[in-house]
Design a protein around this motif. Structure first.
Motif, PDB file in Angstrom:
ATOM      1  N   THR A  43       0.897  -1.244  -0.046  1.00  0.00           N
ATOM      2  CA  THR A  43       0.013   0.012  -0.118  1.00  0.00           C
ATOM      3  C   THR A  43       0.787   1.457  -0.087  1.00  0.00           C
ATOM      4  OG1 THR A  43      -0.094   0.151   2.313  1.00  0.00           O
ATOM      5  CG2 THR A  43      -1.872  -1.193   1.257  1.00  0.00           C
ATOM      6  N   LYS A  44       1.986   1.177   0.435  1.00  0.00           N
ATOM      7  CA  LYS A  44       3.146   2.308   0.255  1.00  0.00           C
ATOM      8  C   LYS A  44       3.847   2.594  -1.312  1.00  0.00           C
ATOM      9  CE  LYS A  44       4.526   1.173   5.130  1.00  0.00           C
ATOM     10  NZ  LYS A  44       5.519   1.299   6.027  1.00  0.00           N
ATOM     11  N   GLU A  45       4.082   3.815  -1.392  1.00  0.00           N
ATOM     12  CA  GLU A  45       4.565   4.204  -2.415  1.00  0.00           C
ATOM     13  C   GLU A  45       6.266   3.831  -2.623  1.00  0.00           C
ATOM     14  OE1 GLU A  45       3.212   5.310  -5.154  1.00  0.00           O
ATOM     15  OE2 GLU A  45       1.131   5.637  -3.987  1.00  0.00           O
ATOM     16  N   SER A  46       6.724   3.454  -4.028  1.00  0.00           N
ATOM     17  CA  SER A  46       7.862   3.193  -4.204  1.00  0.00           C
ATOM     18  C   SER A  46       8.684   4.163  -5.039  1.00  0.00           C
ATOM     19  CB  SER A  46       7.983   1.779  -4.674  1.00  0.00           C
ATOM     20  OG  SER A  46       9.523   1.502  -5.006  1.00  0.00           O
ATOM     21  N   PRO A  47      10.041   4.617  -4.187  1.00  0.00           N
ATOM     22  CA  PRO A  47      10.536   5.725  -5.395  1.00  0.00           C
ATOM     23  C   PRO A  47      11.049   5.011  -6.511  1.00  0.00           C
ATOM     24  CG  PRO A  47      11.975   5.097  -3.352  1.00  0.00           C
ATOM     25  CD  PRO A  47      10.693   4.366  -3.108  1.00  0.00           C
ATOM     26  N   GLN A  48      11.216   3.851  -6.824  1.00  0.00           N
ATOM     27  CA  GLN A  48      11.695   3.022  -7.891  1.00  0.00           C
ATOM     28  C   GLN A  48      10.362   2.617  -8.823  1.00  0.00           C
ATOM     29  OE1 GLN A  48      13.983   0.832  -5.147  1.00  0.00           O
ATOM     30  NE2 GLN A  48      15.890   1.335  -6.361  1.00  0.00           N
ATOM     31  N   ASP A  49       9.149   3.296  -8.709  1.00  0.00           N
ATOM     32  CA  ASP A  49       8.083   2.525  -9.389  1.00  0.00           C
ATOM     33  C   ASP A  49       8.248   2.609 -10.992  1.00  0.00           C
ATOM     34  OD1 ASP A  49       5.093   1.941  -8.609  1.00  0.00           O
ATOM     35  OD2 ASP A  49       5.200   3.207 -10.412  1.00  0.00           O
ATOM     36  N   SER A  50       8.854   3.751 -11.219  1.00  0.00           N
ATOM     37  CA  SER A  50       9.040   3.692 -12.814  1.00  0.00           C
ATOM     38  C   SER A  50      10.082   2.669 -13.413  1.00  0.00           C
ATOM     39  CB  SER A  50       9.488   4.919 -13.257  1.00  0.00           C
ATOM     40  OG  SER A  50      10.690   5.356 -12.537  1.00  0.00           O
ATOM     41  N   ALA A  51      11.041   2.335 -12.717  1.00  0.00           N
ATOM     42  CA  ALA A  51      11.846   1.185 -13.301  1.00  0.00           C
ATOM     43  C   ALA A  51      11.212  -0.164 -13.094  1.00  0.00           C
ATOM     44  CB  ALA A  51      13.277   1.432 -12.247  1.00  0.00           C
ATOM     45  N   ILE A  52      10.582  -0.273 -11.885  1.00  0.00           N
ATOM     46  CA  ILE A  52       9.840  -1.785 -11.804  1.00  0.00           C
ATOM     47  C   ILE A  52       8.929  -1.906 -12.881  1.00  0.00           C
ATOM     48  CG2 ILE A  52       8.374  -2.922 -10.233  1.00  0.00           C
ATOM     49  CD1 ILE A  52       9.643  -1.245  -7.702  1.00  0.00           C
ATOM     50  N   THR A  53       7.951  -0.651 -13.267  1.00  0.00           N
ATOM     51  CA  THR A  53       6.957  -0.995 -14.322  1.00  0.00           C
ATOM     52  C   THR A  53       7.847  -1.117 -15.799  1.00  0.00           C
ATOM     53  OG1 THR A  53       5.821   0.625 -12.811  1.00  0.00           O
ATOM     54  CG2 THR A  53       5.126   0.340 -15.275  1.00  0.00           C
TER      55      THR A  53
END
Length: 1005
Positions: free
Chosen positions: A540-550
């Motif tokens: 439920t928390k935000e990840s600072p590396q969300d773009s790389a994961i996606t």
């Protein structure tokens, strides 16, 4: 509404249109034959309506498109369409007498179409998922932002599916490019409220469906986007409203004149008990037909040619059926062919066969399947096609579920057909100049087979093997399963100790059916409830590396069915695991390669357990150490591998030295992804077995085994050839299960002691220290400065995070304090009310005490005022004593008289047998005792009245004493509550909070 005669589809949302695989918006004919969605067999005068199945509002869409949603008879005139489109720059195309060859640069051909002007072409790009709305919108955003030289164009959209979309020069009306409708797969517009709201795009298959491209356009008039989208929806319809007769207008030719495309749809009907057959429903989620056991069935096949020269089907000489998938020809069973003919519009062939499921050969598809399970069924259609020398067979493999005959059909099901596209490649032959053209079948391939072929690299080309390739069978010998079953039973008795025979069994490979359980036990995740709860919080928390994961999710295991669909369940679970770990391990976060390991775990267990095992591998097995300190530990592993090569494979080690090939150039993925990125799944799973059992040093065993088996090939390569060999042939070599087994046996046979690895590690650190000492001071200081800067940036980031956390904590503390003060005020009010109740209770107690005293006093006065009561009692007792004495004396005298009388014969009759005086005597003596009895009765009555009065007085006294005791009890309870309220924990906590807050306030001041 019964979906009879579906003529086209609009996909996913009102902002996109697709030619197939759509779910939510379906254009249907209200009248017409029951035909599949891919073919329309209705007549020209059918009414067209819009059915909205899922998201979206029918009224909203009709309001937006009310100027084009009108009766076909009016639309055929072209007048209303022209009037509506004038304001948006969209006019019906006029007939052109010029050439209609369709080549770029020629004027637009003579066809019924709608032309949209004031458009800008932003460019095109290749896409991997041509029917993914997410990817289309992403490419639309990229091209809109990066386009530097937009091109003004005019777009011509045909009104029928046999037409062609054309790009025209707005000044000269000459054709720039054309795209046949049958090659356009998807159309989408930008979402409202985004910069792309004035854009739309469509995807098309390029170069014979091997490459997919997306073309993006921008409209100067934003309202025109909806009209363009509707025009594409109209073109996607398999309709005969506006086309010429097929005899007057030939089908468009494909770029490959020898490729013929057919669309084959299958519909299954069941006996509904009313003398008719109704189409069975299809599960939207599972994409499987829902059959009922014991019901007679019919199979209806619709065949339509969609490209190239029309080939006539002479006859169908066989409609066959078999349970299962990938069945042999000998396993197919012939059905009774009922009819074959053309549809009402003459564009498709309809073949019907009857199917009795109660026959023995069809028994597997006549037995109820377990819940959430399905099975496959294969249907074959053998056709004789004019001008084709040999018969053609179309094979359809469909999923089915068999349920009870009494099952009811619910809303998750819809009457849909299974549709497959076939590509028939023919080679033209001529026996003589005067003879008719004959064709020879070169190949016949379905769309499904093409997709599989594209996701699996051929061993003969230079393309690397896609990750996630290879099938792993769950079949295992019964003896092996029994051995593992006994071991697991003993292991579960004491999970803290591994069984002795476990390593030997693991080296042979864990059975696929047991891997999920055994991996968790090996990793020590058998009791991980706290980790599961933590995972549910982390996602439920935000990840600072969300773009790389996606970005990496779409590149993970593209060859595996579970992960290849954009936005599917597999990619969604994989995204959540990678995101959760990046939040869980803030120091390392997400690194490339983690997604492959997480995907391997997801194939064997739910995502919560997969996350727990991933954490164990990263922390307990030391994988995360490879990513720390600028990959220092990873370079140490490379040095250890090269020293092992020098010892075990010296000739290959020397060759790599000569060509300048270092371990980090080919072994990085081996260590960082644990071989999961490029190698077949059978080999990958076996490596994870050994890793979880013996530790991360297993990577050296597998690496040495790979180098040993490839030594002869690698020695003959140069630098570039060796790198290519590691990238392509090495992974492909182990697609064979036999080769993979031999490799793993060799890896297990190599003995590498931990003492040796420790020795090489010390050598590495010694060399590193020597290199640092030999460095120039300036370089060393610069390197140290860079390291300190990185550490400083990391510490500053941590400081910012801590400051943010501190502020958040203070805000939360202030909020808690406010809540505590509100609760304190409420409790103070309650305390005041309690005190008031206590005062009232004390007043009531005093009043009751006074009343009790009065009752006691009145009772004493009553005893004093009534001395006659004692006197009466004394008299009664005296009279009773006198009466008893008199009765005793009388009985004695009477006894004497009776004894004397009995001796006299005359007087013996005075007494009866019981010794009593007879009645005459009794009557004579009754008068004497009458006065004494009356006096006695009077005294008894007075005595009873006095006793009754005394009992009533005692009862009142007891009631008064009980009431006094009850009031005293209530008073004690109220007093205790007041005392407890004064000493509650909340008051103590509140006072401590106020003390701390007051101290902090003094410090700040």
């Amino acid at each position: 509404m019964d979906d009879k005669g579906s003529v086209g589809k609009i996909s996913v949302s009102s902002d996109s249109v697709s030619t197939l695989n759509s779910e939510d918006f379906v254009l249907v004919s209200r009248l017409g034959d029951e035909t599949p969605s891919s073919t329309n067999n209705g007549s020209d005068d059918e009414k067209t309506g819009l059915k909205i199945v899922g998201n979206g509002s029918e009224q909203q869409l009709q309001r937006e498109l009310e100027d084009v949603l009108m009766d076909p008879s009016v639309a055929d005139t072209g007048l209303k369409s022209e009037t509506v489109m004038e304001n948006l720059g969209a006019l019906p195309a006029t007939a052109s007498p010029s050439s209609s060859d369709g080549s770029p640069g020629s004027p637009i051909p003579d066809e019924d179409s709608v032309v949209f002007s004031q458009l800008t072409y932003l460019g095109c790009a290749s896409v991997n998922a041509p029917r993914s709305e997410v990817e289309a919108l992403r490419m639309m955003s990229i091209l809109r932002g990066q386009c530097q030289l937009p091109l003004d164009v005019t777009l011509s959209v045909p009104g029928v599916s046999e037409g062609t979309v054309r790009l025209l020069d707005p000044n000269t009306s000459t054709e720039i490019a054309n795209y046949p409708i049958y090659k356009i797969l998807f159309c989408v517009r930008g979402h409202d409220g985004t910069p792309e709201s004035d854009c739309f795009a469509f995807t098309e298959s390029h170069y014979n469906a091997e490459i997919f491209r997306i073309h993006v356009f921008r409209c100067q008039i934003q309202e025109a986007v909806s009209r363009i989208l509707y025009s594409f929806a109209t073109a996607f319809r398999r309709s005969a409203k506006k086309i010429l007769l097929s005899s007057q207008q030939p089908a468009p030719l494909t770029p490959d004149s020898d490729l013929f495309t057919f669309t084959v749809s299958q519909e299954i009907k069941e006996d509904d008990g009313k003398g008719t057959f109704s189409a069975v429903v299809k599960d939207k989620d599972k994409q499987s037909f829902k059959l009922r056991a014991g019901m007679d069935k019919k199979i209806v096949i619709y065949i339509q040619q969609t490209s190239n020269k029309e080939l006539a089907i002479e006859r169908c000489f066989g409609l066959l059926l078999s349970p299962g998938k990938n069945v042999k020809n000998s396993d197919m069973h012939l059905l009774d062919l009922e009819s074959m003919g053309k549809s009402s519009d003459g564009k498709s062939y309809i073949i019907t066969g009857s199917w009795n499921p109660n026959t023995p050969q069809f028994q597997p598809v006549n037995e109820e399947t377990p819940k959430d399970k399905f099975m496959y069924m294969t249907t074959a259609i053998d056709l004789v096609i004019t001008e084709v020398e040999e018969p053609v067979r179309f094979l359809l493999e469909t999923r089915v579920r068999v349920c009870s005959p009494n099952d009811r059909l619910f809303w998750p099901f819809s009457k849909r057909n299974y549709t497959e596209t076939f590509y028939l490649r023919l080679r033209q032959e001529r026996k003589s100049p005067a003879s008719d053209t004959l064709y020879e079948v070169v190949s016949l391939e379905s769309e499904t087979e093409r997709e599989k072929r594209k996701t699996t690299a051929s061993p003969d080309n230079d393309e690397p093997l896609l990750s996630g390739s290879g099938d792993v069978s769950k079949e295992c010998a019964e003896k092996i399963l029994e051995t593992w079953g006994d071991l697991l039973s003993k292991w579960h008795l004491n999970l803290s100790v591994r069984p002795r025979q476990l390593p030997a069994l693991v080296r042979s490979g864990i059975p696929e059916a047991l891997r999920g359980e055994v991996w968790q036990l090996l990793a020590g995740c058998h009791n991980n409830d706290h980790q599961v709860e933590e995972y549910r919080t982390l996602i439920t928390k935000e990840s600072p590396q969300d773009s790389a994961i996606t970005r990496d999710i779409n590149r993970t295991f593209p060859a595996h069915d579970y992960f290849k669909d954009t936005g599917g369940d597999g990619q969604d679970s994989l995204y959540k695991i990678c995101k959760a770990y990046s939040v869980y391990d803030e120091e390392i976060g997400y690194c490339q390669g983690q997604s492959f390991l997480a995907a391997v775990l997801l194939l064997h267990m739910p995502e919560e357990q997969a996350f727990s095992v991933l954490v164990k591998i990263m922390f307990d097995y030391g994988l995360r150490d490879l990513f720390k300190q600028n990959f220092e530990d990873l370079h140490c592993k490379f040095f250890q591998l090269e020293r092992l090569m020098q010892e075990y494979i010296p000739d290959l080690y020397n060759h790599f030295l000569n060509v300048g090939l270092e371990a980090h150039m080919y072994a990085s993925q081996w260590f960082l992804t644990l071989f999961t990125a490029k190698f077949p799944l059978y080999m990958v799973f076996h490596i994870i077995d050994l890793l979880l059992c013996e530790g991360i040093s297993v990577i050296f065993n597998v690496a040495l085994a790979l180098l040993k088996t490839s030594k002869d090939d690698l020695i003959n390569t140069d630098f570039e050839g060796a790198l290519k060999f590691f990238r392509v042939p090495v992974p492909k070599r182990y697609r064979s299960e036999e080769n993979a087994k031999k490799l793993m046996e060799l890896a297990c046979s190599i003995k590498i002691s931990q003492k040796k690895l420790k020795k090489f590690e010390k050598e590495y650190h010694t060399l590193r220290e020597q290199q640092e000492q030999q460095e120039a001071p300036i370089e060393r200081y610069e390197r140290e400065n860079r390291r300190l800067q990185d550490a400083n940036m990391r510490l500053e980031q941590e400081n910012d995070d801590l400051a943010h956390e501190l502020v958040s904590s203070k805000i939360a503390l202030r909020r808690d304090l406010d809540n505590a003060e509100e609760k304190a005020d409420a409790l103070n009010k309650e305390l005041l009310l309690t005190k008031q109740k206590l005062v009232d209770s004390e007043d009531e107690k005093r009043r009751l005490e006074e009343e009790s005293a009065q009752v006691r006093a009145s009772r004493g006065n009553t005893m004093c005022e009534r001395p006659s009561l004692v006197w009466f009692l004394q008299i009664c007792s005296q009279l009773s004593e006198r009466l008893e004495k008199q009765q005793t004396a009388n009985r004695g005298e009477l006894e004497k008289i009776r004894s004397k009388v009995e001796g006299c014969e005359k007087c013996s009759g005075l007494f009866n047998k019981e010794g009593r005086v007879r009645a005459a005597v009794s009557r004579a003596t009754a008068g004497g005792a009458e006065e004494t009895d009356e006096e006695k009765e009077d005294l008894k009555n007075q005595l009873r009245e006095m006793e009754l009065e005394l009992a009533q007085t005692k009862l009142q006294l007891v009631e008064a004493e009980c009431k006094i005791q009850d009031l005293e009890h209530h008073l004690g309870l109220a007093f205790n509550e007041v005392q407890a309220a004064k000493k509650t924990w909340f008051n103590r906590t509140l006072s401590s909070i106020k003390t701390v807050t007051g101290a902090q306030g003094k410090e700040t001041t």
